[in-house]
Scaffold this motif. Structure first.
Motif, PDB file in Angstrom:
ATOM      1  N   MET A   1      -0.545  18.068  -4.899  1.00 23.04           N
ATOM      2  CA  MET A   1      -0.175  16.698  -5.217  1.00 23.04           C
ATOM      3  C   MET A   1      -1.405  15.810  -5.045  1.00 23.04           C
ATOM      4  O   MET A   1      -2.087  15.881  -4.037  1.00 23.04           O
ATOM      5  CB  MET A   1       0.943  16.239  -4.266  1.00 23.04           C
ATOM      6  N   THR A   2      -1.696  15.009  -6.039  1.00 21.53           N
ATOM      7  CA  THR A   2      -2.802  14.064  -5.967  1.00 21.53           C
ATOM      8  C   THR A   2      -2.253  12.663  -6.186  1.00 21.53           C
ATOM      9  O   THR A   2      -1.494  12.430  -7.128  1.00 21.53           O
ATOM     10  CB  THR A   2      -3.863  14.372  -7.043  1.00 21.53           C
ATOM     11  N   THR A   3      -2.623  11.746  -5.296  1.00 20.32           N
ATOM     12  CA  THR A   3      -2.213  10.356  -5.389  1.00 20.32           C
ATOM     13  C   THR A   3      -3.445   9.497  -5.224  1.00 20.32           C
ATOM     14  O   THR A   3      -4.252   9.739  -4.336  1.00 20.32           O
ATOM     15  CB  THR A   3      -1.204  10.016  -4.273  1.00 20.32           C
ATOM     16  N   SER A   4      -3.623   8.517  -6.085  1.00 25.30           N
ATOM     17  CA  SER A   4      -4.764   7.608  -5.977  1.00 25.30           C
ATOM     18  C   SER A   4      -4.365   6.352  -5.222  1.00 25.30           C
ATOM     19  O   SER A   4      -3.295   5.787  -5.454  1.00 25.30           O
ATOM     20  CB  SER A   4      -5.263   7.216  -7.373  1.00 25.30           C
ATOM     21  N   LYS A   5      -5.201   5.937  -4.283  1.00 33.27           N
ATOM     22  CA  LYS A   5      -4.981   4.729  -3.499  1.00 33.27           C
ATOM     23  C   LYS A   5      -6.300   3.976  -3.412  1.00 33.27           C
ATOM     24  O   LYS A   5      -7.372   4.555  -3.493  1.00 33.27           O
ATOM     25  CB  LYS A   5      -4.513   5.074  -2.077  1.00 33.27           C
ATOM     26  N   LYS A  10     -10.101  -3.580   5.104  1.00 35.04           N
ATOM     27  CA  LYS A  10     -10.521  -3.003   6.387  1.00 35.04           C
ATOM     28  C   LYS A  10     -10.637  -1.478   6.300  1.00 35.04           C
ATOM     29  O   LYS A  10     -10.602  -0.776   7.305  1.00 35.04           O
ATOM     30  CB  LYS A  10      -9.538  -3.394   7.485  1.00 35.04           C
ATOM     31  N   SER A  11     -10.758  -0.964   5.080  1.00 37.86           N
ATOM     32  CA  SER A  11     -10.937   0.470   4.809  1.00 37.86           C
ATOM     33  C   SER A  11      -9.730   1.310   5.179  1.00 37.86           C
ATOM     34  O   SER A  11      -9.849   2.524   5.394  1.00 37.86           O
ATOM     35  CB  SER A  11     -12.178   1.025   5.527  1.00 37.86           C
ATOM     36  N   GLY A  12      -8.558   0.698   5.253  1.00 45.69           N
ATOM     37  CA  GLY A  12      -7.344   1.455   5.554  1.00 45.69           C
ATOM     38  C   GLY A  12      -6.647   1.900   4.283  1.00 45.69           C
ATOM     39  O   GLY A  12      -6.942   1.431   3.182  1.00 45.69           O
ATOM     40  N   ILE A  13      -5.721   2.845   4.446  1.00 42.64           N
ATOM     41  CA  ILE A  13      -4.855   3.246   3.341  1.00 42.64           C
ATOM     42  C   ILE A  13      -3.444   3.409   3.889  1.00 42.64           C
ATOM     43  O   ILE A  13      -3.260   3.664   5.074  1.00 42.64           O
ATOM     44  CB  ILE A  13      -5.288   4.572   2.663  1.00 42.64           C
ATOM     45  N   THR A  14      -2.483   3.274   3.022  1.00 39.56           N
ATOM     46  CA  THR A  14      -1.104   3.565   3.374  1.00 39.56           C
ATOM     47  C   THR A  14      -0.728   4.850   2.664  1.00 39.56           C
ATOM     48  O   THR A  14      -0.948   4.993   1.459  1.00 39.56           O
ATOM     49  CB  THR A  14      -0.172   2.420   2.920  1.00 39.56           C
ATOM     50  N   ILE A  15      -0.190   5.771   3.409  1.00 39.55           N
ATOM     51  CA  ILE A  15       0.256   7.024   2.801  1.00 39.55           C
ATOM     52  C   ILE A  15       1.594   6.755   2.122  1.00 39.55           C
ATOM     53  O   ILE A  15       2.539   6.271   2.763  1.00 39.55           O
ATOM     54  CB  ILE A  15       0.383   8.125   3.871  1.00 39.55           C
ATOM     55  N   PRO A  16       1.678   7.030   0.828  1.00 37.46           N
ATOM     56  CA  PRO A  16       2.920   6.751   0.104  1.00 37.46           C
ATOM     57  C   PRO A  16       4.122   7.442   0.762  1.00 37.46           C
ATOM     58  O   PRO A  16       4.012   8.565   1.256  1.00 37.46           O
ATOM     59  CB  PRO A  16       2.654   7.311  -1.291  1.00 37.46           C
ATOM     60  N   LYS A  17       5.250   6.738   0.750  1.00 39.73           N
ATOM     61  CA  LYS A  17       6.443   7.248   1.415  1.00 39.73           C
ATOM     62  C   LYS A  17       6.846   8.624   0.897  1.00 39.73           C
ATOM     63  O   LYS A  17       7.203   9.508   1.682  1.00 39.73           O
ATOM     64  CB  LYS A  17       7.599   6.259   1.236  1.00 39.73           C
ATOM     65  N   ASP A  18       6.787   8.829  -0.431  1.00 38.23           N
ATOM     66  CA  ASP A  18       7.222  10.129  -0.956  1.00 38.23           C
ATOM     67  C   ASP A  18       6.311  11.253  -0.476  1.00 38.23           C
ATOM     68  O   ASP A  18       6.763  12.363  -0.204  1.00 38.23           O
ATOM     69  CB  ASP A  18       7.319  10.107  -2.484  1.00 38.23           C
ATOM     70  N   VAL A  19       5.003  10.949  -0.318  1.00 42.15           N
ATOM     71  CA  VAL A  19       4.072  11.956   0.199  1.00 42.15           C
ATOM     72  C   VAL A  19       4.385  12.223   1.670  1.00 42.15           C
ATOM     73  O   VAL A  19       4.477  13.374   2.114  1.00 42.15           O
ATOM     74  CB  VAL A  19       2.602  11.492   0.041  1.00 42.15           C
ATOM     75  N   ARG A  20       4.569  11.125   2.429  1.00 40.73           N
ATOM     76  CA  ARG A  20       4.870  11.256   3.866  1.00 40.73           C
ATOM     77  C   ARG A  20       6.158  12.042   4.081  1.00 40.73           C
ATOM     78  O   ARG A  20       6.206  12.956   4.911  1.00 40.73           O
ATOM     79  CB  ARG A  20       4.984   9.862   4.475  1.00 40.73           C
ATOM     80  N   LEU A  21       7.189  11.736   3.300  1.00 43.08           N
ATOM     81  CA  LEU A  21       8.464  12.436   3.455  1.00 43.08           C
ATOM     82  C   LEU A  21       8.349  13.899   3.060  1.00 43.08           C
ATOM     83  O   LEU A  21       8.944  14.771   3.706  1.00 43.08           O
ATOM     84  CB  LEU A  21       9.552  11.741   2.627  1.00 43.08           C
TER      85      LEU A  21
END
Ligand SMILES: [Zn+2]
Length: 79
Positions: A1-5, A10-21
Motif C-alpha cells: 500500500m502506498t499513500t502520499s502525504k 513542523k515536518s509532521g505527518i498524520t497516518i491515514p485512518k484506513d492505513v492505521r486500522l
C-alpha cells in the motif's frame, strides 16, 4: 500500500485512518522511525532495543536505558 502525504510546517505527518486500522495501530502507541539505505523512512511499532548495539533479544531496562545481556556483561568487565 502506498499513500502520499505532505509534511506539515513542523515536518509532521498524520497516518491515514484506513492505513492505521489496517495495521491495527492505535493513537498514542509508540513507534520507531528507521531510515533505510535507500533514503526512505520506515515507521514500525516500537521495540525495545539495546542502546549500545541495537540488539532486541532479552532486553532489560536499567534507569530507563535498555541494554542486552552481552553489552551488560561487557560493561561489567569494563568497570
Ligand atoms: Zn547490546
Amino acid at each position: 500500500m502506498t499513500t502520499s502525504k505532505r509534511l506539515t510546517s513542523k515536518s509532521g505527518i498524520t497516518i491515514p485512518k484506513d492505513v492505521r486500522l489496517s495495521l491495527g495501530w492505535q493513537p498514542g502507541m509508540s513507534v520507531d522511525l528507521v531510515t533505510t539505505e535507500e533514503g526512505a523512512l520506515l515507521i514500525r511499532p516500537h521495540v525495545n532495543h539495546c542502546r549500545f548495539c541495537g540488539g532486541v533479544e532479552n532486553i532489560r531496562k536499567y534507569k530507563d536505558v535498555c541494554v542486552c545481556p552481552d553489552c551488560a556483561a561487557k560493561m561489567k568487565e569494563a568497570v
